[in-house]
Design a protein around this motif. Structure first.
Motif, PDB file in Angstrom:
ATOM      1  N   UNK A   1      -6.435 -21.307  -8.686  1.00 34.41           N
ATOM      2  CA  UNK A   1      -6.365 -20.258  -9.766  1.00 34.41           C
ATOM      3  C   UNK A   1      -7.544 -20.742 -10.817  1.00 34.41           C
ATOM      4  N   UNK A   2      -8.613 -19.652 -11.236  1.00 39.04           N
ATOM      5  CA  UNK A   2      -9.590 -20.055 -12.111  1.00 39.04           C
ATOM      6  C   UNK A   2     -10.056 -18.723 -12.683  1.00 39.04           C
TER       7      UNK A   2
ATOM      8  N   UNK B   1      -5.178 -23.809 -15.776  1.00 34.28           N
ATOM      9  CA  UNK B   1      -6.249 -22.781 -15.026  1.00 34.28           C
ATOM     10  C   UNK B   1      -7.469 -22.875 -15.904  1.00 34.28           C
ATOM     11  N   UNK B   2      -8.709 -23.204 -15.475  1.00 38.12           N
ATOM     12  CA  UNK B   2      -9.633 -23.251 -16.191  1.00 38.12           C
ATOM     13  C   UNK B   2     -10.529 -22.126 -16.589  1.00 38.12           C
ATOM     14  N   UNK B   3     -11.358 -22.060 -17.395  1.00 35.85           N
ATOM     15  CA  UNK B   3     -12.249 -21.008 -17.664  1.00 35.85           C
ATOM     16  C   UNK B   3     -13.550 -21.336 -17.622  1.00 35.85           C
TER      17      UNK B   3
ATOM     18  N   UNK C   1     -10.690 -13.124 -12.351  1.00 34.19           N
ATOM     19  CA  UNK C   1      -9.786 -14.072 -11.829  1.00 34.19           C
ATOM     20  C   UNK C   1      -9.887 -14.263 -10.256  1.00 34.19           C
ATOM     21  N   UNK C   2      -9.834 -15.688 -10.156  1.00 32.87           N
ATOM     22  CA  UNK C   2     -10.002 -16.217  -8.635  1.00 32.87           C
ATOM     23  C   UNK C   2      -8.658 -16.693  -8.369  1.00 32.87           C
TER      24      UNK C   2
ATOM     25  N   UNK D   1      -4.215 -11.342 -13.318  1.00 31.12           N
ATOM     26  CA  UNK D   1      -5.226 -10.215 -13.537  1.00 31.12           C
ATOM     27  C   UNK D   1      -4.706  -9.233 -14.605  1.00 31.12           C
ATOM     28  N   UNK D   2      -3.497  -9.596 -15.038  1.00 29.71           N
ATOM     29  CA  UNK D   2      -2.736  -8.869 -16.114  1.00 29.71           C
ATOM     30  C   UNK D   2      -2.825  -9.576 -17.526  1.00 29.71           C
TER      31      UNK D   2
END
Length: 229
Positions: free
Chosen positions: A53-54, A78-80, A91-92, A177-178
């Motif tokens: 998740x990123x 979860x990094x940005x 988002x991935x 994604x939300x």
């Protein structure tokens, strides 16, 4: 619009990686772009992988389209990550087929717009293999199903060599994604092949389909190699 497959294939390399940290994948792309530009690498490369998740921010930024506190993402680990591709925030995560084509566009005869359309075509044909009718939409690059976004595209080009690429939602968890306005589009819902079919899909089958259509659409004879060709 239907992007035809290229009948004449050029030799290419395939890096089929199960899961790779986003920053490691970005470093790998940069090294391949530099090698392709310098002539140390004499053919194009396609990387297929999934990411932990990123969230990533494109050249347009996109942090303003994050709809949850950054602290919540930090708590979840979860990094940005800001990057140089086109587009906004996205988002991935696992269950998403991510393709990074490292292609020297001039020698392959691609213009940027037609190349982006080709990447859309790969996702459209992959979706069709699973009974999902996806199409382009004037609102944003990528592919859509009944007003919902199924796959995203954001590329960058350096010294004529493309990197970054596309992300097709196959069996990915759609909840994150939300937490954003995806690609900077308010009110847009993301979907996946699993949601559209209502079936449990085999991610390996999705990845095989992506590779098949990538080879045909981009005109590449893909030979598997390790991460460092």
């Amino acid at each position: 619009m239907n992007t035809p497959a290229r009948t004449k294939r050029r030799p290419g390399l395939l890096m089929d990686i199960p899961v790779l940290d986003y920053r490691e994948a970005l470093e790998l792309q940069h090294s391949l772009v530099d090698a392709r530009h310098a002539g140390r690498l004499d053919r194009d490369v396609f990387i297929l992988l999934e990411h932990p998740p990123v969230f990533t921010l494109g050249r347009r930024g996109g942090l303003e389209n994050l709809t949850v506190p950054e602290e919540m993402l930090r708590r979840r680990g979860i990094p940005v990550v800001p990057i140089e591709r086109g587009g906004n925030i996205t988002y991935h995560g696992p269950g998403q087929a991510v393709g990074y084509p490292i292609v020297h566009l001039p020698s392959a005869g691609w213009k940027v717009v037609s190349f982006v359309e080709a990447l859309e075509e790969i996702m459209i044909r992959t979706a069709a293999d699973f009974g999902v009718s996806a199409r382009r939409d004037g609102r944003n690059r990528g592919v859509w199903v009944n007003g919902k976004k199924l796959g995203s595209i954001g590329i960058a080009v350096r010294h004529g060599v493309s990197f970054h690429g596309f992300a097709l939602n196959a069996v990915v968890d759609l909840e994150p994604f939300g937490w954003v306005n995806p690609c900077g589009l308010a009110g847009v819902e993301m979907t996946s092949l699993a949601r559209e079919t209502g079936k449990t899909l085999d991610m390996k089958a999705v990845r095989r389909s992506v590779l098949h259509h990538t080879a045909h659409v981009l005109g590449l004879d893909l030979q598997p190699v390790n991460r460092k060709p």
